[in-house]
Design a protein around this motif. Sequence first.
Motif, PDB file in Angstrom:
ATOM      1  N   PHE A 120     -22.115  19.170 -19.078  1.00 54.20           N
ATOM      2  CA  PHE A 120     -20.935  18.432 -19.479  1.00 54.20           C
ATOM      3  C   PHE A 120     -20.134  17.528 -18.477  1.00 54.20           C
ATOM      4  N   PRO A 121     -20.107  17.922 -17.267  1.00 54.43           N
ATOM      5  CA  PRO A 121     -19.368  17.095 -16.278  1.00 54.43           C
ATOM      6  C   PRO A 121     -20.060  15.621 -16.127  1.00 54.43           C
ATOM      7  N   GLN A 122     -21.165  15.573 -16.644  1.00 53.00           N
ATOM      8  CA  GLN A 122     -22.159  14.414 -16.625  1.00 53.00           C
ATOM      9  C   GLN A 122     -21.573  13.304 -17.721  1.00 53.00           C
ATOM     10  N   VAL A 123     -20.219  13.054 -17.549  1.00 57.59           N
ATOM     11  CA  VAL A 123     -19.605  12.505 -18.725  1.00 57.59           C
ATOM     12  C   VAL A 123     -20.348  11.035 -19.209  1.00 57.59           C
ATOM     13  N   GLU A 124     -20.269  10.192 -17.964  1.00 54.18           N
ATOM     14  CA  GLU A 124     -21.099   8.792 -18.288  1.00 54.18           C
ATOM     15  C   GLU A 124     -22.391   8.855 -18.761  1.00 54.18           C
ATOM     16  N   ARG A 125     -23.189   9.910 -18.470  1.00 56.93           N
ATOM     17  CA  ARG A 125     -24.529   9.837 -18.723  1.00 56.93           C
ATOM     18  C   ARG A 125     -24.413  10.372 -20.224  1.00 56.93           C
ATOM     19  N   MET A 126     -23.705  11.280 -20.659  1.00 54.71           N
ATOM     20  CA  MET A 126     -23.742  11.937 -22.128  1.00 54.71           C
ATOM     21  C   MET A 126     -23.174  10.838 -23.068  1.00 54.71           C
ATOM     22  N   LYS A 127     -22.070   9.870 -22.656  1.00 54.68           N
ATOM     23  CA  LYS A 127     -21.763   8.874 -23.236  1.00 54.68           C
ATOM     24  C   LYS A 127     -22.848   7.719 -23.633  1.00 54.68           C
ATOM     25  N   LYS A 128     -23.464   7.635 -22.289  1.00 53.41           N
ATOM     26  CA  LYS A 128     -24.614   6.462 -22.487  1.00 53.41           C
ATOM     27  C   LYS A 128     -25.555   6.968 -23.623  1.00 53.41           C
ATOM     28  N   ILE A 129     -25.818   8.253 -23.782  1.00 56.91           N
ATOM     29  CA  ILE A 129     -26.749   8.971 -24.807  1.00 56.91           C
ATOM     30  C   ILE A 129     -26.082   8.690 -26.257  1.00 56.91           C
ATOM     31  N   GLY A 130     -24.787   8.778 -26.314  1.00 53.82           N
ATOM     32  CA  GLY A 130     -24.134   8.566 -27.401  1.00 53.82           C
ATOM     33  C   GLY A 130     -23.596   9.830 -27.910  1.00 53.82           C
ATOM     34  N   LEU A 131     -23.437  10.725 -26.888  1.00 53.04           N
ATOM     35  CA  LEU A 131     -22.633  12.119 -27.056  1.00 53.04           C
ATOM     36  C   LEU A 131     -21.395  12.086 -26.524  1.00 53.04           C
ATOM     37  N   ASP A 132     -20.375  12.876 -27.173  1.00 55.30           N
ATOM     38  CA  ASP A 132     -19.008  13.456 -26.368  1.00 55.30           C
ATOM     39  C   ASP A 132     -19.474  14.577 -25.443  1.00 55.30           C
ATOM     40  N   VAL A 133     -18.384  14.820 -25.002  1.00 51.19           N
ATOM     41  CA  VAL A 133     -18.430  16.198 -24.141  1.00 51.19           C
ATOM     42  C   VAL A 133     -17.075  16.918 -24.697  1.00 51.19           C
ATOM     43  N   PRO A 134     -16.921  18.301 -24.017  1.00 49.11           N
ATOM     44  CA  PRO A 134     -15.586  18.778 -24.636  1.00 49.11           C
ATOM     45  C   PRO A 134     -14.260  18.050 -24.136  1.00 49.11           C
ATOM     46  N   GLN A 135     -13.241  18.173 -25.129  1.00 51.09           N
ATOM     47  CA  GLN A 135     -12.360  17.398 -24.743  1.00 51.09           C
ATOM     48  C   GLN A 135     -11.625  17.733 -23.302  1.00 51.09           C
ATOM     49  N   VAL A 136     -11.612  18.932 -22.956  1.00 50.27           N
ATOM     50  CA  VAL A 136     -11.015  19.388 -21.761  1.00 50.27           C
ATOM     51  C   VAL A 136     -11.722  18.831 -20.629  1.00 50.27           C
ATOM     52  N   THR A 137     -13.168  18.840 -20.981  1.00 48.81           N
ATOM     53  CA  THR A 137     -13.990  18.442 -19.693  1.00 48.81           C
ATOM     54  C   THR A 137     -13.708  16.816 -19.440  1.00 48.81           C
ATOM     55  N   GLU A 138     -13.510  16.034 -20.523  1.00 40.99           N
ATOM     56  CA  GLU A 138     -13.367  14.861 -20.089  1.00 40.99           C
ATOM     57  C   GLU A 138     -11.797  14.506 -19.838  1.00 40.99           C
ATOM     58  N   LEU A 139     -10.988  15.338 -20.188  1.00 41.65           N
ATOM     59  CA  LEU A 139      -9.630  15.169 -19.589  1.00 41.65           C
ATOM     60  C   LEU A 139      -9.796  15.570 -18.143  1.00 41.65           C
ATOM     61  N   ALA A 140     -10.615  16.265 -17.488  1.00 36.84           N
ATOM     62  CA  ALA A 140     -10.667  16.878 -16.201  1.00 36.84           C
ATOM     63  C   ALA A 140     -11.298  15.288 -15.425  1.00 36.84           C
ATOM     64  N   TYR A 141     -12.230  14.989 -16.324  1.00 35.17           N
ATOM     65  CA  TYR A 141     -13.031  13.760 -15.490  1.00 35.17           C
ATOM     66  C   TYR A 141     -11.812  12.733 -15.416  1.00 35.17           C
ATOM     67  N   GLU A 142     -11.115  12.298 -16.417  1.00 34.96           N
ATOM     68  CA  GLU A 142     -10.161  11.269 -16.404  1.00 34.96           C
ATOM     69  C   GLU A 142      -9.072  11.447 -15.303  1.00 34.96           C
ATOM     70  N   LEU A 143      -8.615  12.914 -15.189  1.00 37.56           N
ATOM     71  CA  LEU A 143      -7.806  13.116 -14.229  1.00 37.56           C
ATOM     72  C   LEU A 143      -8.057  12.846 -12.758  1.00 37.56           C
ATOM     73  N   LYS A 144      -9.583  13.247 -12.655  1.00 31.99           N
ATOM     74  CA  LYS A 144     -10.175  12.880 -11.138  1.00 31.99           C
ATOM     75  C   LYS A 144     -10.394  11.596 -10.704  1.00 31.99           C
ATOM     76  N   LYS A 145     -10.545  10.788 -12.135  1.00 27.36           N
ATOM     77  CA  LYS A 145     -10.929   9.369 -11.678  1.00 27.36           C
ATOM     78  C   LYS A 145      -9.589   8.582 -11.199  1.00 27.36           C
ATOM     79  N   SER A 146      -8.260   9.150 -11.819  1.00 24.77           N
ATOM     80  CA  SER A 146      -7.185   8.605 -11.494  1.00 24.77           C
ATOM     81  C   SER A 146      -6.500   9.319 -10.035  1.00 24.77           C
TER      82      SER A 146
END
Length: 283
Positions: A235-261
Amino acid sequence: MSDEMIKCTNVSFKYIKDSEGIKEEKYAVNGVNLEVKKGEFLVVLGHNGSGKSTMAKHMNALLVPTEGTVVVDNLDTSDPQNVWSIRSKAGMVFQNPDNQLVATIVEEDVAFGPENLGIEPLEIRKRVDESLEKVGMSKYKRHAPHLLSGGQKQRIAIAGILAIQPKCIIFDEPTAMLDPSGRREVLKTIKDLNKKHGITIVLITHYMDEAAQADRIIVMDGGKIKMEGTPRDIFPQVERMKKIGLDVPQVTELAYELKKSGIYINEKILNVDEMVNALCQLK
């Protein structure tokens, strides 16, 4: 004895697609190698057309590979003489509970499988009671299935599979047609069967919060396995999952966005409690 419940070796499945009179061969599954360990809770993810349901149908001999082999508890699915043995070892639960219920009373429905296997009546009675107990539906045994909720119907369908005493159950999007409370009921039942009763589970789902609870995840795309690992690996591989057309759990995505910022937070977060802990530690 091997510790493999299911072993797929170079499995491909072709079908003929007829578009406007032009027939062409298409691969629904293409060169898949996959092992499911006894007692494992495996989730298969992928968008529609990724091959995940086709793969599931190979696991209890509903389909036989065009190329390669599928072996279920040491039985090769391509041998027609193995089919009934395979289906009593690996049961299957589908998306729509209404299509799986056959009788007008719950306990008769649960008895249907063992009756077909020629099990004696006393043993059937015992199995029906035990199976309904395992899915938390004992008090409904004299009810009519069509009066139950979607989640309850699906639990009756699971009890019907349990009554044939399988070692493994394959669930093909069992919560897709249920409301949130029905989904929770069914997922809890699936997890209990795995953790308390040692039944091997293969769950095909498009709900990421369900997938987050698996021991291992396989991601399919275009008939091939593209990713494989624990939920914390995948799930932390957010970019790769999205490329395949899949989501990740919302909290994992939130962690990813927080880290990005620029807020350093553990990106291997899978549920709300872990997120709360991680945010408290930031102070």
